[in-house]
Design an enzyme around this catalytic site. Structure first.
Site, PDB file in Angstrom:
ATOM      1  N   LYS A 247       0.924  -1.162  -0.094  1.00 29.31           N
ATOM      2  CA  LYS A 247       0.015   0.047   0.076  1.00 29.31           C
ATOM      3  C   LYS A 247       0.830   1.176   0.019  1.00 29.31           C
ATOM      4  O   LYS A 247       1.842   1.242   0.580  1.00 29.31           O
ATOM      5  CB  LYS A 247      -0.954   0.125   1.322  1.00 29.31           C
TER       6      LYS A 247
ATOM      7  N   ASP B 267       3.406   8.872   4.349  1.00 31.49           N
ATOM      8  CA  ASP B 267       4.387   9.515   5.424  1.00 31.49           C
ATOM      9  C   ASP B 267       5.575   9.499   4.616  1.00 31.49           C
ATOM     10  O   ASP B 267       6.477  10.432   4.652  1.00 31.49           O
ATOM     11  CB  ASP B 267       4.075   8.611   6.521  1.00 31.49           C
ATOM     12  N   LYS B 268       6.077   8.250   3.744  1.00 29.47           N
ATOM     13  CA  LYS B 268       7.494   8.172   3.077  1.00 29.47           C
ATOM     14  C   LYS B 268       7.743   9.296   2.190  1.00 29.47           C
ATOM     15  O   LYS B 268       8.661   9.943   2.208  1.00 29.47           O
ATOM     16  CB  LYS B 268       7.459   6.844   2.471  1.00 29.47           C
TER      17      LYS B 268
ATOM     18  N   THR C 169       7.368   2.682  -7.611  1.00 30.64           N
ATOM     19  CA  THR C 169       7.927   3.794  -6.824  1.00 30.64           C
ATOM     20  C   THR C 169       8.888   4.591  -7.671  1.00 30.64           C
ATOM     21  O   THR C 169       9.263   5.628  -7.301  1.00 30.64           O
ATOM     22  CB  THR C 169       8.952   2.966  -5.786  1.00 30.64           C
TER      23      THR C 169
ATOM     24  N   ASP D 141      46.837  21.950 -50.803  1.00 28.30           N
ATOM     25  CA  ASP D 141      46.175  21.791 -52.033  1.00 28.30           C
ATOM     26  C   ASP D 141      46.667  20.721 -53.067  1.00 28.30           C
ATOM     27  O   ASP D 141      46.992  20.778 -54.160  1.00 28.30           O
ATOM     28  CB  ASP D 141      46.526  23.220 -52.841  1.00 28.30           C
ATOM     29  N   SER D 142      46.458  19.503 -52.329  1.00 29.57           N
ATOM     30  CA  SER D 142      46.648  18.139 -53.150  1.00 29.57           C
ATOM     31  C   SER D 142      45.796  17.386 -52.779  1.00 29.57           C
ATOM     32  O   SER D 142      45.075  17.253 -51.648  1.00 29.57           O
ATOM     33  CB  SER D 142      48.203  17.812 -53.235  1.00 29.57           C
TER      34      SER D 142
ATOM     35  N   ASN E 132      39.801  27.161 -34.176  1.00 31.65           N
ATOM     36  CA  ASN E 132      38.950  25.961 -34.153  1.00 31.65           C
ATOM     37  C   ASN E 132      37.352  26.236 -34.425  1.00 31.65           C
ATOM     38  O   ASN E 132      36.999  27.130 -34.819  1.00 31.65           O
ATOM     39  CB  ASN E 132      39.150  25.501 -32.788  1.00 31.65           C
TER      40      ASN E 132
ATOM     41  N   CYS F 135      34.993  26.898 -32.736  1.00 33.23           N
ATOM     42  CA  CYS F 135      34.282  28.021 -31.884  1.00 33.23           C
ATOM     43  C   CYS F 135      35.125  29.295 -31.877  1.00 33.23           C
ATOM     44  O   CYS F 135      34.592  30.156 -30.892  1.00 33.23           O
ATOM     45  CB  CYS F 135      33.980  27.246 -30.591  1.00 33.23           C
TER      46      CYS F 135
ATOM     47  N   GLU G 147      37.827  30.306 -30.414  1.00 34.05           N
ATOM     48  CA  GLU G 147      38.505  30.577 -29.486  1.00 34.05           C
ATOM     49  C   GLU G 147      40.124  30.143 -29.252  1.00 34.05           C
ATOM     50  O   GLU G 147      40.947  30.597 -28.512  1.00 34.05           O
ATOM     51  CB  GLU G 147      37.949  30.266 -28.044  1.00 34.05           C
TER      52      GLU G 147
END
EC number: 1.17.4.1
Length: 761
Positions: free
Chosen positions: A16, A20-21, A55, A232-233, A437, A439, A441
């Site tokens: 049941k 309370d838990k 549960t 460039d190859s 790179n 982003c 930075e």
């Protein structure tokens, strides 16, 4: 709620329901928090209960109920929901709330092949007991709800097929510390482990996704930022593609310098054939970037770099827009345009820019990065040379096209290659910076490969972390945090494996680090200064001076102990040049704050001992790390007091730090009238940062006539960025109203491009 409802326990038993838990757990989760109501959470939860509910479902229901109550007025629900989620997570991982002892946990995880077996070889049982005493599991309760969901989704060791979680956060932190300092002498390593654990578990130092999710596992590949130069190859193009695949398979972010690829119609084998131009090879790179998808995760992400004077530039600038057809568009990668002073001067004077194929002018391409005076001289000569294929275009038209595409896509970036080389950690004559790179930075030397095993080529890698400015109580705090960050990241370089030899060569010989910051907006609010009015200039100057000074000091001390990096002689530091010697002097016109630390003493130490690391700093985006630390993103102003992110786990709400106390001090992104104040602060930071900064620009069309951003304003901000000495520009964000509903960022733009989490924190 009906008291005759039955629940199904985790072990399959039925009993049941015990209200309370539930009430007891909710009381525990709300302890010490402000403006949270246990009864309100219960009320929201009860509606959703049904007979024979598990549960597990009950727990998930009350977690969601608490999370749904997070708001600006009740921000502490993010901690109540987090505590409930931590309780649930530990139950899933350990079958109980209390975590096991560290040694028992590691032994079990090594047996399951989830942890690196070297943990048990490198440390004795007694040392595990000592490390166990360092752990404070209650620090789990300092996470916000969004942070717990990020931990579950990205960082904690788990079975991604069935969702089984194997660890909780404090084990992650202590074992990262143990792995990174495992090769330190036994008489000092426990001290470093303890100090580093305390720094990362209290959010003073933030680590990137590859380190957080990978260190302690058998997989030793923690690629952060990967920079690959293409020649460039066909051999070099194929080597580039192969390298992309190897790193994308590890979910790394990629920067590709494709600037040397010859233009459409260029002769091949003395005219035996003519070249198909850049676009087919960009498509080739795009296919490689998107080729690896693990468990349904989207493929990788890349930014391609090329010079503004490339003969195909007009076709390349439009590759990302929604017009055109598939044959002449490459939309699923981003682009960065490389510019220098001469190009800006041509625009300002109303002159033309002459376009060339780099293959026809190889010495010009080389000088573009390594020698600005030589570049100008050669450029003028080639403009007069009637034997070289060229095209002229009005400079203003070309810059306007670039800014138009930057505005429409948000993801056409800028690299000022002269600033990258004149205000650099590296001597451009020996190690020029020829790209950045994903982003924008990272600025490190690269060299194209002829094949993937080429020992003469160089793929640049950078290892990242960040200081949480919100945790800085005194600028002297940077000293200890720098020692820990530099030593830990330096150890990673030897600890990890390298899938490409050219990357290992670069990483080990240069030992480049990129340490940045998070929580800058909170730092400003806490100190009662703002982005827009100049009041933050002096604080920013003092802060980033201290940060760079103590990073350099820590690397110098490490060089004294372990030796300088083998290519230290390729740096400007070797020549006695520091960032304070080469910055753009216009900064002095907007910030009169003097230097406060003894740079000449530091210079003499570096001259004597060298540096362990070629670079120390870079300011990166920090979406994920900011959520883990409940901090604001990098150096960015927040879009709202509460951010709402839609993820597979539902809606995640996160409130800015100390909202109730500081809400009048925060300056929100769309309340800032223009980019000037933000760009000036970035310029002050760049004075000290030895790599670059992911600098964004932001525009609200509603501030302009007819809701249209004037080209004049776009070009003004571009020129201001250059004048301030900024090396790179990242996103252009345009307000479209979609995020005005509680500042929803359903999938932030940074997260979208940087799915790997590798080049961001």
């Amino acid at each position: 709620m009906k008291k005759n409802l039955f629940v199904t326990k985790r072990d399959g038993r039925k009993e049941k329901i015990n209200l309370d838990k539930i009430h007891k757990v909710l009381n525990w989760a709300s302890e010490g928090l402000d403006d949270v109501s246990v009864s309100q959470v219960e009320l929201c939860s009860r509606i959703q209960f049904y007979n024979n509910i598990t549960t597990i479902n009950i727990h998930e229901t009350i977690i969601k109920a608490a999370a749904d109550l997070i708001s600006q007025d009740t921000p502490d629900y993010q901690y109540m929901a987090a505590r409930l989620a931590i309780f649930h997570l530990r139950k899933k991982a350990y079958g109980q709330f209390e975590p096991p002892k560290l040694y028992d946990h590691v032994k079990k995880m090594v047996d399951l092949e989830k942890y690196d077996e070297n943990l048990l070889k490198n440390y004795s049982y007694k040392e595990f007991l000592q490390m166990n005493s360092f752990i404070d599991h209650w620090r789990d309760m300092n996470f916000s709800y969004a942070a717990v969901k990020q931990l579950e989704g990205k960082y904690l060791i788990q079975n991604r097929v069935n969702g089984k979680i194997y660890e909780s956060a404090q084990f992650l932190y202590i074992l990262i510390s143990a792995c990174l300092f495992s090769q330190y002498p036994k008489n000092v390593r426990m001290n470093y482990i303890h100090r580093f654990y305390n720094a990362i578990s209290t959010f003073k130092i933030s680590l990137p996704t590859p380190i957080m999710s990978g260190v302690r596992t058998p997989t030793r590949q923690f690629s952060s930022c990967v920079l690959i130069e293409c020649g460039d190859s066909l051999n070099s193009i194929n080597a580039t593609t192969s390298s992309i695949v190897k790193y994308v398979s590890q979910r790394a972010g990629i920067g590709v310098n494709a600037g040397q690829i010859r233009a459409l119609g260029s002769p091949i084998r003395n005219g035996e054939a003519f070249h198909t131009g850049c676009i087919p090879f960009y498509k080739h790179f795009q296919s490689a970037v998107k080729s690896c998808s693990q468990g349904g995760v989207r493929g990788g992400a890349a930014t391609i770099f090329y010079p503004i004077w490339h003969l195909e530039v007009e076709s390349l600038l439009v590759l990302k827009n929604n017009r055109g057809i598939e044959e002449n568009r490459v939309r699923h990668i981003d682009y960065a345009i490389q510019i220098n002073k001469l190009m800006y001067q041509r625009m300002l004077s109303g002159d033309q820019i002459t376009l060339f194929s780099p293959s026809d002018v190889p010495d010009l391409y080389k000088a573009f990065f390594s020698d600005q005076k030589k570049f100008k001289k050669i450029y003028l000569q080639y403009e007069k040379n009637k034997n070289i294929r060229k095209k002229t275009i009005k400079a203003l038209d070309l810059f306007s096209l670039m800014m138009q595409e930057r505005t429409s896509t948000g993801r056409i970036y800028v690299q000022n290659v002269d600033h990258c080389n004149l205000h650099s950690a590296f001597n451009p004559e020996l190690s020029p910076i020829r790209q950045s790179n994903l982003c924008l930075e990272i600025t490190l030397p690269t060299k194209s490969l002829n094949d993937v095993h080429d020992t003469d080529g160089e793929i640049a890698l950078c290892t990242l972390s960040a200081f949480n400015l919100g945790k800085i109580k005194s600028l002297d705090d940077f000293k200890e945090l720098s020692i820990l960050s530099v030593r830990a990241l330096d150890e990673i370089l030897d600890y990890q494996n390298y899938p490409v030899l050219a990357a290992k060569k670069s990483a080990i010989s240069r030992r480049s680090l990129g340490i940045g910051v998070i929580n800058f907006a909170y730092y400003l609010a806490k100190n009662k200064v703002r982005y827009s009015d100049g009041s933050a200039h002096n604080l920013t100057h003092k802060t980033f001076e201290a940060m760079q000074y103590y990073l350099l000091e820590a690397s110098c001390e490490l060089a004294k102990e372990k030796g300088a990096c083998s290519l230290f002689n390729h740096t400007n530091y070797y020549l006695g040049k520091l960032p304070i010697d080469t910055y753009k002097k216009y900064i002095d016109d907007i910030c009169n704050e003097p230097l406060h630390l003894d740079w000449n003493l530091l210079r003499s130490k570096i001259k004597k001992y060298g540096l362990r690391n070629s670079t120390l700093s870079a300011l990166m985006p920090s979406e994920t790390s900011s959520q883990i630390s409940n901090a604001t993103n990098g150096i960015e102003p927040p879009r709202g007091f509460i951010s709402i992110k839609v993820s597979k786990d539902g809606i995640l709400r996160q409130v800015v730090p100390e909202y109730k106390k500081l809400r009048l001090q925060y300056e929100l992104l769309w309340d800032i009238p223009n980019n000037t104040g933000y760009l000036q602060l970035a310029g002050i930071m760049q004075k000290f940062i030895d790599q670059s900064i992911s600098v964004n620009t932001h525009y609200d069309p509603a501030r302009f006539l007819n809701n249209k951003i004037p080209m004049k304003q776009l070009l003004y901000d571009l020129l201001l960025s250059y004048k301030l000495g900024l090396k790179t520009l990242y996103y252009q964000n345009t307000r479209d109203g979609s995020e005005d509903d509680q500042n929803i960022t359903s999938k932030s733009i940074t997260e979208d491009i940087c799915e790997s989490g590798s080049c961001i924190l």
